[in-house]
Design an enzyme around this catalytic site. Structure first.
Site: not given
Lengths: 343, 343, 343, 343
Positions: D148-150, D152-153
């Site tokens: 997911g995007c969150y 990854t960060a």
């Protein structure tokens, strides 16, 4: 009628003061100063006031300001302290929206603001103008230090946790996000539309001037030292502060929403949301409200408080007018009950 | 006190009406209807009203609305015409913010709105509620068709040119740009933040429903047919309309700024700028003002008029309240003098 | 490999050139100049280039630039003309993204740019770098005047109407809307986020420097004088130009979409939409495309052309690279085929 | 050449995959599916692809997808798991950008995604596609769960602290801010421009599906339970994630910037900033980069890590292509070295 003067009328807090005061039924705006715009009509610089204010900018001048009952300083840090002693000696009440009188300790002030203080003896006399904390003192004050925008949102959010002792041994974090108007009207590359638009960033992560201001109040309230981290961010909107507050290591199972509702039951400008509702900056845009929600997610020991204000209203000009109302003995909410602008 | 009902309180014009009316000193809000939110508190849906309105949405119901002196329709096109005849028969005054009563000719209305009209006989009785054009008629009206947002900006901009005959044989173009709130609160892909943000586009270039509405008024004023092109655009901001108006082929050398200043000298809600000043939508945000500038650039025969309004205020809810004030014989500006929100 | 130098690498067109050129397979970036950042790494100023460019800003210096095969000027107006003669004499090809060589008549240039021209003799030699109009000349050019952003969008939109004679006796209006990056990276109050955000305005309504530039090209193409009005606007987005073009008084019934499709059939960077489709600036963001639509609404005699580009790509850096490709005899589209960024 | 299919090509991750893949030198796009747009050209729905992709949407159909070497699922959660077993049995490699294969424990998956899992036996086989953590496993994988995007960060930001043991007994907080495109292309009121624009809010504060995904990885890396709080926010920009990460209660004085620089020295897509520099989402827009900064402000025991990515690139489509490159044995950076888009 209260005769009002505004020093520094061309910045965003200045024009916001004007927006609010032109509709205030007990205020007459006598003087608006600006070095750069002296001689020009205020409504030429701010056509949003075309239909409501017919006055010309003048150069800042104590003699001229002496006609006023109340003077607001919406000027850069370090300006008010040069003129306040003389104004006070004339019996004029002063509200400083900048930082000159917010820190009690002159050495701390000079460390963070990089200049000697012009009237350190007034620091103790000045009242920190957060009505929800210092209402009675403000009523008697002749000099009010209007809180910073971040401090207003952060302190109102942490207050019940600290007053109740729940957060006594916890670590406090304020992850705060501000609209770009908080940076003021100075022409700088980082706040250009092309830089700040479609962008999100943190700034002053290691040292922001609102950190000692917030810490001072939190420690006074909790009566002991606090472990406090403050991370300010810039978010691509014009107005609004959203503070996500963490109290880490909470050992308590009391009903926090109930605690907050009771603490703020009598406060017209603080709304505590029911469980499950969350605040948005848009709920308070152009209004003097602060909205709070409280939760303790993931069955953990961290309390999360969300606090929203409009940085230019409850975080600056609106709170300043609230303070003026208290100082002059009129109804605290006068001129401040406009509903938020949505959408 | 005027008892007020609002049909369709969950859309943007509905909540804007509420924002204005909660501060109106002579209004009591009695009924706010919503099919989808009936039973919920208005301030749960719109927390911006938490401190100023304690009322529950109800289902739209004529029996219930009969308690009111004045009913505003902030509902979709085609709703008001179903309920208006009965409300009028009870002596209730009606202001429709939708399009049901804006077009005089039933056939034209049905062609553009793709449905039969429920009460075509009322079309002649309805007054087109642009106070700067129809003030005296509005004072006597029982049914007011509140103008569309684009028509308000465009008509106020062209009015002096047409009344004076200057634009009699010219071609008129309105290149108009609207904030996204003009598209309403319906959930549609093209108005998502990710589509409309950082984007500029035209839409309905070949046929927009405000074209016949504008044309009808322009032709009535100029007393002959007008050659009129209307190009609406969507611009990435929430509020505001900016209309760039062209009158092409002008054969006249009169002082246009002077003409406009004289035409609108008595109008509180129309500001004509001096030569060299230009309006911005931000000058009128959250206010009921229209600001105009006029020029004839490049020594040519084309007049360029710039006209700005807040689409939700002078373009909808504010103008509706202005009409209500006129219809009920109170001061036209009551509740409408808030200065614009800048920045 | 083409050795490239960029003068003025800290502005928006400079960094956009860098973004495109770091992915160009036949280019080596040798020199990037900046007075203010000399000595600093380019990727410290622009971390977007951290992974792709390891070079240090140097002061602008002709001796240093002589190592290059091609020099781009992304500097303020008036800079290129000081250095170009010497560079040309060394056999270096020059592409000026500023305005120094766009106007053929020195007197006109000096009137609009308020300074004497340093090398008026080069004005005739310079080729106006719009490949869709001057491809063959550009291939042989040693000095290219890269068109302005507005002129690119406006000229590509009007071209088929003028070449075909359809607009011979009509009046032309360009109502153009630009993203804020078009105003450059200078720190000015009107382009601050808090001023330009949530705002729409016109500017330079009576006189914009792109007016004589556009007029010169339109008149050359149409071989007679044109009646042309140009109204630029600022819209709250970072990138993009949307030009709404009017040709008023068209007496022709030919199939305009077909005309445009034929004119641009061989052009990779111009897309003509089928009837009923409309362009949006978001369709061309970060790409070198221009998208056009054509219509004649309301059965009238006014043709409406919509033209969109990214002001920093087809309106500046992308077109400059397209010109470089042509001047160096490599495939015109090299390094320029990235699809637009959506959303 | 790798023949590629994309299931769910009309969402934002779908069009972003297309944007990247049309420039990928070793990919041929064979199939793009969409139930709603089947039969229409992709470039009619997404004109940003007009010049680079000439293909028609088809209905999702395993038979059709079997022509491909690699299939990406950019579809809603629950779609991929219906088709993956059959595709794998045909020897086709699969990369799922949705959440079907991210959680190892079927019960946990079903609890958070509210549906039974169609092929729980594949959960163990699927590789969590974060190349900086699982590069060697991905090279051998036939099924990759794209993070997911969150996650990854957040994971890239916490990784060195957990691997080194520094954060073993600390409390972890991820205060994450996302652009609105993270919410997808569904038509919903809260993501309308008029709601999400000029607004900042938190959402899913008590339970977000990325919490168990992040927790699973953090616990695997640290080899013990982690005390983790995750607060997602919506910020008014289209693209970008900014994660402010706190490790509270750190008892260590090692050089954190050095630790991070060493950990990511070989990673092309992770940049660790020197002390004093701070990342902004605009530095990574449209690029596959993650930029990190590390600090320990106010002489305290809390480490603050800032992590930025483009949610649609490194947080979705870019990382998926990075995974594809690894799975097919080609250079990991192929097609992914475009510099960020600034401004």
């Amino acid at each position: 009628m209260i005769s009002v003067g505004i020093v520094g009328g061309t910045g965003y807090t200045g024009v916001e003061l004007l927006r609010i005061l032109v509709s205030h039924p007990m205020v007459e705006i006598k003087v608006v100063t600006s070095r750069s715009e002296a001689g020009n009509k205020v409504s030429t610089v701010y056509p949003s006031l075309l239909a409501s204010l017919d006055i010309v900018f003048t150069k800042p001048d104590v003699a001229h300001l002496k006609k006023c009952d109340c003077v607001f300083f919406a000027s850069p840090n370090g300006t008010a302290m040069q003129m306040v002693p003389e104004l006070l000696s004339e019996g004029i009440k002063v509200i400083d929206l900048a930082a000159d009188f917010r820190i009690k300790d002159p050495a701390t002030w000079e460390q963070w603001y990089k200049q000697p203080h012009a009237c350190p003896d007034l620091l103790e006399k000045a009242v920190y103008g957060l009505p929800e904390l210092h209402r009675e003192k403000i009523k008697k004050a002749i000099l009010v230090a209007n809180p910073g925008c971040y401090p207003t949102a952060v302190i109102l959010g942490f207050l019940p946790l600290l007053e109740s002792g729940i957060s006594k041994n916890t670590k406090l974090i304020a992850d705060a996000k501000s609209g770009v108007s908080g940076a003021g009207r100075g022409a700088n590359v980082p706040t250009l539309f092309s830089e700040a638009g479609e962008n999100f960033k943190a700034y002053n992560v290691n040292a922001h001037r609102h950190w000692p201001e917030i810490k001072q109040v939190l420690e006074t309230v909790s009566k002991n030292e606090v472990n406090f981290v403050f991370t300010p961010h810039l978010t691509p909107m014009v107005r609004g502060i959203f503070a996500t507050l963490y109290s880490v290591g909470v050992d308590s199972s009391i009903d926090l929403v109930d605690l907050y509702k009771k603490r703020y039951a009598a406060e017209v400008f603080v709304q505590v949301l029911d469980e499950g509702m969350l605040p948005e900056t848009k709920h308070v845009r152009a209004s003097n409200q602060c909205i709070l929600s409280i939760s303790k997610p993931y069955n953990g020991d961290t309390v999360v408080v969300l606090s929203v204000i409009d940085n230019l209203v409850k975080g600056a000009a609106g709170q300043a007018v609230q303070n003026m109302n208290l100082m002059f003995g009129i109804e605290e909410t006068t001129g401040l009950m406009q509903a938020g602008l949505f959408p």
